[in-house]
Motif scaffolding. Structure first.
Motif, PDB file in Angstrom:
ATOM      1  N   PRO A  14       0.840  -1.201   0.000  1.00 31.62           N
ATOM      2  CA  PRO A  14       0.000   0.000   0.000  1.00 31.62           C
ATOM      3  C   PRO A  14       0.876   1.252   0.000  1.00 31.62           C
ATOM      4  CG  PRO A  14      -0.027  -1.034   2.159  1.00 31.62           C
ATOM      5  CD  PRO A  14       0.737  -1.938   1.256  1.00 31.62           C
ATOM      6  N   PRO A  15       0.336   2.384  -0.373  1.00 32.57           N
ATOM      7  CA  PRO A  15       1.139   3.605  -0.345  1.00 32.57           C
ATOM      8  C   PRO A  15       1.563   3.936   1.088  1.00 32.57           C
ATOM      9  CG  PRO A  15      -1.151   4.117  -0.819  1.00 32.57           C
ATOM     10  CD  PRO A  15      -1.021   2.631  -0.843  1.00 32.57           C
ATOM     11  N   LEU A  17       1.663   6.791   2.687  1.00 30.45           N
ATOM     12  CA  LEU A  17       0.675   7.633   3.346  1.00 30.45           C
ATOM     13  C   LEU A  17      -0.718   7.134   2.971  1.00 30.45           C
ATOM     14  CD1 LEU A  17       2.166  11.198   2.944  1.00 30.45           C
ATOM     15  CD2 LEU A  17       1.984   9.843   5.022  1.00 30.45           C
ATOM     16  N   ASN A  18      -1.217   6.201   3.743  1.00 35.24           N
ATOM     17  CA  ASN A  18      -2.554   5.668   3.516  1.00 35.24           C
ATOM     18  C   ASN A  18      -3.448   6.084   4.667  1.00 35.24           C
ATOM     19  OD1 ASN A  18      -2.020   3.874   5.661  1.00 35.24           O
ATOM     20  ND2 ASN A  18      -1.053   2.461   4.247  1.00 35.24           N
ATOM     21  N   LYS A  19      -4.706   5.670   4.621  1.00 35.59           N
ATOM     22  CA  LYS A  19      -5.653   6.136   5.625  1.00 35.59           C
ATOM     23  C   LYS A  19      -5.292   5.650   7.026  1.00 35.59           C
ATOM     24  CE  LYS A  19      -8.814   2.430   4.474  1.00 35.59           C
ATOM     25  NZ  LYS A  19     -10.077   2.072   3.932  1.00 35.59           N
ATOM     26  N   SER A  21      -2.143   5.070   8.287  1.00 32.15           N
ATOM     27  CA  SER A  21      -1.008   5.810   8.829  1.00 32.15           C
ATOM     28  C   SER A  21      -1.353   7.275   9.061  1.00 32.15           C
ATOM     29  CB  SER A  21       0.205   5.694   7.900  1.00 32.15           C
ATOM     30  OG  SER A  21      -0.061   6.261   6.646  1.00 32.15           O
ATOM     31  N   CYS A  55       2.210   5.624  12.721  1.00 35.93           N
ATOM     32  CA  CYS A  55       2.267   5.451  11.258  1.00 35.93           C
ATOM     33  C   CYS A  55       2.607   4.011  10.890  1.00 35.93           C
ATOM     34  CB  CYS A  55       3.285   6.406  10.653  1.00 35.93           C
ATOM     35  SG  CYS A  55       2.744   8.100  10.591  1.00 35.93           S
ATOM     36  N   TYR A  59       0.093   1.576   8.875  1.00 31.15           N
ATOM     37  CA  TYR A  59       0.509   1.009   7.588  1.00 31.15           C
ATOM     38  C   TYR A  59       0.284  -0.500   7.565  1.00 31.15           C
ATOM     39  CZ  TYR A  59       3.594  -0.468   3.805  1.00 31.15           C
ATOM     40  OH  TYR A  59       4.090  -1.045   2.678  1.00 31.15           O
ATOM     41  N   VAL A  62      -3.447  -1.520   7.426  1.00 32.62           N
ATOM     42  CA  VAL A  62      -3.995  -1.404   6.072  1.00 32.62           C
ATOM     43  C   VAL A  62      -3.476  -2.544   5.192  1.00 32.62           C
ATOM     44  CG1 VAL A  62      -3.966   0.014   3.984  1.00 32.62           C
ATOM     45  CG2 VAL A  62      -4.431   1.056   6.190  1.00 32.62           C
ATOM     46  N   LYS A  63      -2.223  -2.900   5.374  1.00 29.40           N
ATOM     47  CA  LYS A  63      -1.650  -4.012   4.604  1.00 29.40           C
ATOM     48  C   LYS A  63      -2.375  -5.319   4.936  1.00 29.40           C
ATOM     49  CE  LYS A  63       2.892  -5.759   3.395  1.00 29.40           C
ATOM     50  NZ  LYS A  63       4.317  -5.639   3.656  1.00 29.40           N
ATOM     51  N   GLU A  66      -5.899  -5.201   3.312  1.00 27.53           N
ATOM     52  CA  GLU A  66      -5.834  -5.468   1.874  1.00 27.53           C
ATOM     53  C   GLU A  66      -5.603  -6.944   1.594  1.00 27.53           C
ATOM     54  OE1 GLU A  66      -3.018  -2.918  -0.016  1.00 27.53           O
ATOM     55  OE2 GLU A  66      -4.278  -1.144   0.254  1.00 27.53           O
TER      56      GLU A  66
END
Length: 87
Positions: A14-15, A17-19, A21, A55, A59, A62-63, A66
């Motif tokens: 994921p990027p 800076l995602n939601k 982090s 952060c 991160y 979110v990983k 996903e």
């Protein structure tokens, strides 16, 4: 790692800076966390450290999310492929 199995390595990362982090970064640096953890008032170095930890955790959450969504999608498409009459 139990949190993310080895098959999750095939997914694109994921990027940075995602939601997760962006939301947990500032939450980690709140001054009030020191009161809950029985720590003295936090200086700038502790706020930077806690923001970095926030952060990092965001991160990886979110990983993980996903990976779970990709796994469910793969199982759903596999079911659709094996049962075309139902769709």
């Amino acid at each position: 790692m139990v949190f993310l199995p080895d098959e999750s390595r095939s997914l694109p990362p994921p990027p940075l800076l995602n939601k997760g982090s962006v939301w947990l970064g500032p939450a980690g640096s709140w001054e009030r966390w020191g009161q809950f953890l029985s720590l003295p008032a936090a200086g700038i170095h502790r706020q930077i450290l806690l923001a970095t930890v926030g952060c990092f955790v965001g991160y990886h959450l979110v990983k993980r999310a996903e990976y779970v969504h990709a796994k469910v999608d793969r199982e759903l498409f596999e079911y659709i492929r094996h049962h075309p009459r139902d769709f």
